[in-house]
Write a protein that holds these residues in place. Structure first.
Motif, PDB file in Angstrom:
ATOM      1  N   TYR A   2       0.856  -1.182   0.000  1.00 35.51           N
ATOM      2  CA  TYR A   2       0.000   0.000   0.000  1.00 35.51           C
ATOM      3  C   TYR A   2       0.894   1.235   0.000  1.00 35.51           C
ATOM      4  CZ  TYR A   2      -3.958  -3.031   1.095  1.00 35.51           C
ATOM      5  OH  TYR A   2      -4.924  -4.003   1.059  1.00 35.51           O
ATOM      6  N   GLY A   3       0.543   2.178  -0.852  1.00 38.38           N
ATOM      7  CA  GLY A   3       1.428   3.332  -1.040  1.00 38.38           C
ATOM      8  C   GLY A   3       1.580   4.196   0.196  1.00 38.38           C
ATOM      9  N   ARG A   4       0.455   4.685   0.722  1.00 38.24           N
ATOM     10  CA  ARG A   4       0.504   5.582   1.877  1.00 38.24           C
ATOM     11  C   ARG A   4      -0.479   5.090   2.925  1.00 38.24           C
ATOM     12  NH1 ARG A   4      -0.761  12.043   2.595  1.00 38.24           N
ATOM     13  NH2 ARG A   4       0.428  12.280   4.530  1.00 38.24           N
ATOM     14  N   SER A   5       0.025   4.807   4.110  1.00 39.23           N
ATOM     15  CA  SER A   5      -0.775   4.240   5.189  1.00 39.23           C
ATOM     16  C   SER A   5      -0.830   5.188   6.374  1.00 39.23           C
ATOM     17  CB  SER A   5      -0.172   2.898   5.628  1.00 39.23           C
ATOM     18  OG  SER A   5      -0.778   2.431   6.832  1.00 39.23           O
ATOM     19  N   LEU A   6      -1.986   5.219   7.037  1.00 39.63           N
ATOM     20  CA  LEU A   6      -2.168   5.952   8.286  1.00 39.63           C
ATOM     21  C   LEU A   6      -2.545   4.958   9.366  1.00 39.63           C
ATOM     22  CD1 LEU A   6      -2.694   8.549  10.031  1.00 39.63           C
ATOM     23  CD2 LEU A   6      -5.079   8.395   9.236  1.00 39.63           C
ATOM     24  N   GLU A   7      -1.882   5.045  10.516  1.00 44.33           N
ATOM     25  CA  GLU A   7      -2.296   4.244  11.664  1.00 44.33           C
ATOM     26  C   GLU A   7      -2.863   5.144  12.742  1.00 44.33           C
ATOM     27  OE1 GLU A   7      -0.928   0.772  14.814  1.00 44.33           O
ATOM     28  OE2 GLU A   7       0.584   1.612  13.477  1.00 44.33           O
ATOM     29  N   ILE A   8      -4.033   4.765  13.250  1.00 44.15           N
ATOM     30  CA  ILE A   8      -4.611   5.464  14.404  1.00 44.15           C
ATOM     31  C   ILE A   8      -4.231   4.692  15.667  1.00 44.15           C
ATOM     32  CG2 ILE A   8      -6.523   6.399  13.042  1.00 44.15           C
ATOM     33  CD1 ILE A   8      -8.314   4.262  14.528  1.00 44.15           C
ATOM     34  N   GLY A   9      -4.056   5.422  16.763  1.00 47.06           N
ATOM     35  CA  GLY A   9      -3.692   4.763  18.018  1.00 47.06           C
ATOM     36  C   GLY A   9      -2.474   3.876  17.867  1.00 47.06           C
ATOM     37  N   SER A  52      -6.574  11.204   1.580  1.00 48.38           N
ATOM     38  CA  SER A  52      -5.115  11.356   1.705  1.00 48.38           C
ATOM     39  C   SER A  52      -4.361  10.033   1.713  1.00 48.38           C
ATOM     40  CB  SER A  52      -4.779  12.104   3.003  1.00 48.38           C
ATOM     41  OG  SER A  52      -5.285  13.413   2.993  1.00 48.38           O
ATOM     42  N   PHE A  53      -5.049   8.907   2.023  1.00 48.69           N
ATOM     43  CA  PHE A  53      -4.334   7.656   2.272  1.00 48.69           C
ATOM     44  C   PHE A  53      -4.930   6.497   1.474  1.00 48.69           C
ATOM     45  CE2 PHE A  53      -3.843  10.291   6.046  1.00 48.69           C
ATOM     46  CZ  PHE A  53      -2.469  10.265   6.234  1.00 48.69           C
ATOM     47  N   ASP A  54      -4.094   5.497   1.231  1.00 46.35           N
ATOM     48  CA  ASP A  54      -4.534   4.267   0.569  1.00 46.35           C
ATOM     49  C   ASP A  54      -4.979   3.210   1.570  1.00 46.35           C
ATOM     50  OD1 ASP A  54      -3.610   5.071  -2.168  1.00 46.35           O
ATOM     51  OD2 ASP A  54      -1.671   5.100  -1.134  1.00 46.35           O
ATOM     52  N   LEU A  55      -4.550   3.357   2.808  1.00 48.24           N
ATOM     53  CA  LEU A  55      -4.814   2.359   3.839  1.00 48.24           C
ATOM     54  C   LEU A  55      -4.878   3.051   5.190  1.00 48.24           C
ATOM     55  CD1 LEU A  55      -4.841  -0.758   4.676  1.00 48.24           C
ATOM     56  CD2 LEU A  55      -2.360  -0.523   4.956  1.00 48.24           C
ATOM     57  N   VAL A  56      -5.840   2.666   6.014  1.00 44.76           N
ATOM     58  CA  VAL A  56      -5.889   3.094   7.418  1.00 44.76           C
ATOM     59  C   VAL A  56      -5.888   1.838   8.275  1.00 44.76           C
ATOM     60  CG1 VAL A  56      -7.128   4.307   9.230  1.00 44.76           C
ATOM     61  CG2 VAL A  56      -7.131   5.227   6.903  1.00 44.76           C
ATOM     62  N   ILE A  57      -4.974   1.778   9.227  1.00 42.52           N
ATOM     63  CA  ILE A  57      -4.826   0.593  10.062  1.00 42.52           C
ATOM     64  C   ILE A  57      -4.886   0.958  11.545  1.00 42.52           C
ATOM     65  CG2 ILE A  57      -3.492  -0.677   8.341  1.00 42.52           C
ATOM     66  CD1 ILE A  57      -0.948   0.032   9.939  1.00 42.52           C
ATOM     67  N   GLY A  58      -5.048  -0.064  12.357  1.00 43.39           N
ATOM     68  CA  GLY A  58      -4.982   0.098  13.805  1.00 43.39           C
ATOM     69  C   GLY A  58      -4.838  -1.267  14.436  1.00 43.39           C
TER      70      GLY A  58
END
Length: 316
Positions: free
Chosen positions: A69-76, A135-141
């Motif tokens: 995945y190009g750009r990932s965001l992680e919460i917490g 903004s993102f391709d993936l959001v993870i937690g």
């Protein structure tokens, strides 16, 4: 809520008192307090053991397509366990981490530096993410949404910052019945260990009273920061209401949690130097074997009996 506040690992008595009535303040104080020792407490590392764990949790609910995945965001994100190990596994190309605790973000960025990764990170509230739409391709937690007061609002925010076709993958959340069993096993183990080590021949296995008191205070504050447990089907419906599609859940750890939580509790109750490499290898290999058993049992055991639930969804 986005904050540029410095980490606060030594909260004042007034702040702690206020935290009992303000869950988000409690989240910041508790996780700032935990940040410097969190990796040690949970045996977090960035080697094949944890790379495999993170990759397998991701694959169990989201599969292997679309990597990296190009750009990932992680919460917490805590100290970066999930993002950094998924980067090492080749699942993620570029990572951004957020956490309500400035202390956790600071440690995550330090861990990334140690691995040679460029990692963006800032303290932020998952209910009000400080990023533009799409903004993102993936959001993870990982082990995060049970801390969030308004879980559906947080999923709406995750979907907002995703590009169309992007994925949400949230892993390692407690189920209602799995958490019920795990907490009682942990309490029984704590009681048995701390009382047994008061006896003459076992006193050298006891931790100093001030350390036990601190652990007890931390456990008490966990009751403030651990807000939810989840039924897998109800979690799927919640994500659908938030706007996700192709929603699915996966559950893991049945017998592995019955073993793992007492082991973790026992390790917290005795001096670390009493537990050598042989103990750690026994605990880890036993957990692996029981996890394999749990996977084999999954076709016949109801999802809700397992300890962990993960959920994946796509943005339309």
């Amino acid at each position: 809520m986005t904050t540029d506040a410095a980490p606060n690992p030594h909260a004042s008595a007034d702040q702690v008192e206020a935290a009992w009535h303000d869950t988000k303040l409690a989240q910041v104080l508790y996780h700032d307090w935990e940040a410097q020792t969190y990796d040690e407490k949970w045996s977090i590392s960035f080697d094949e053991r944890c790379i495999s764990y993170a990759r397998d949790r991701f694959v169990a609910v989201a599969g292997e397509s679309g990597w990296p995945y190009g750009r990932s965001l992680e919460i917490g994100a805590g100290t970066g366990f999930f993002t950094l190990n998924l980067m090492l596994a080749g699942v993620i190309d570029k990572g951004t981490v957020t956490d309500i605790s400035p202390g956790m973000v600071e440690v995550a960025k330090r861990n990334a530096d140690g691995l040679g990764f460029a990692l963006d990170g800032q303290a932020a509230d998952a209910e009000e993410l400080p990023f533009p739409d799409e903004s993102f391709d993936l959001v993870i937690g990982h082990a995060v949404i049970h801390h969030i007061p308004d879980v559906e609002k947080a999923f709406r925010e995750m979907l907002r910052v995703l590009r169309p076709g992007g994925r949400i993958v949230i892993c390692g959340e407690p189920t209602a019945r799995g958490d019920f069993v795990a907490r009682r096993l942990s309490r029984l183990t704590w009681w048995a260990t701390t009382n047994a080590t008061k006896l003459g021949p076992l006193r050298e296995w006891s931790r100093p009273a001030e350390e036990l008191d601190e652990s007890s205070r931390a456990a008490a504050l966990e009751a403030v920061v651990d807000l939810h447990t989840f039924e897998p089907s109800a979690l799927e419906r919640l994500v659908l209401r938030a706007g996700g599609v192709n929603v699915r859940t996966a559950t893991e750890e049945l017998t592995a949690s019955w073993f793992g939580w007492p082991v973790r509790t026992f390790e917290a109750a005795v001096p670390e130097e009493k537990l050598g490499l042989r103990w750690r290898m026994f605990a880890y290999k036993s957990w692996l074997r029981l996890s394999a058993l749990d996977k084999a049992l999954s076709p016949v055991v109801p999802k809700g009996l397992y300890y962990n639930v993960s959920v994946a969804a796509t943005k339309p």
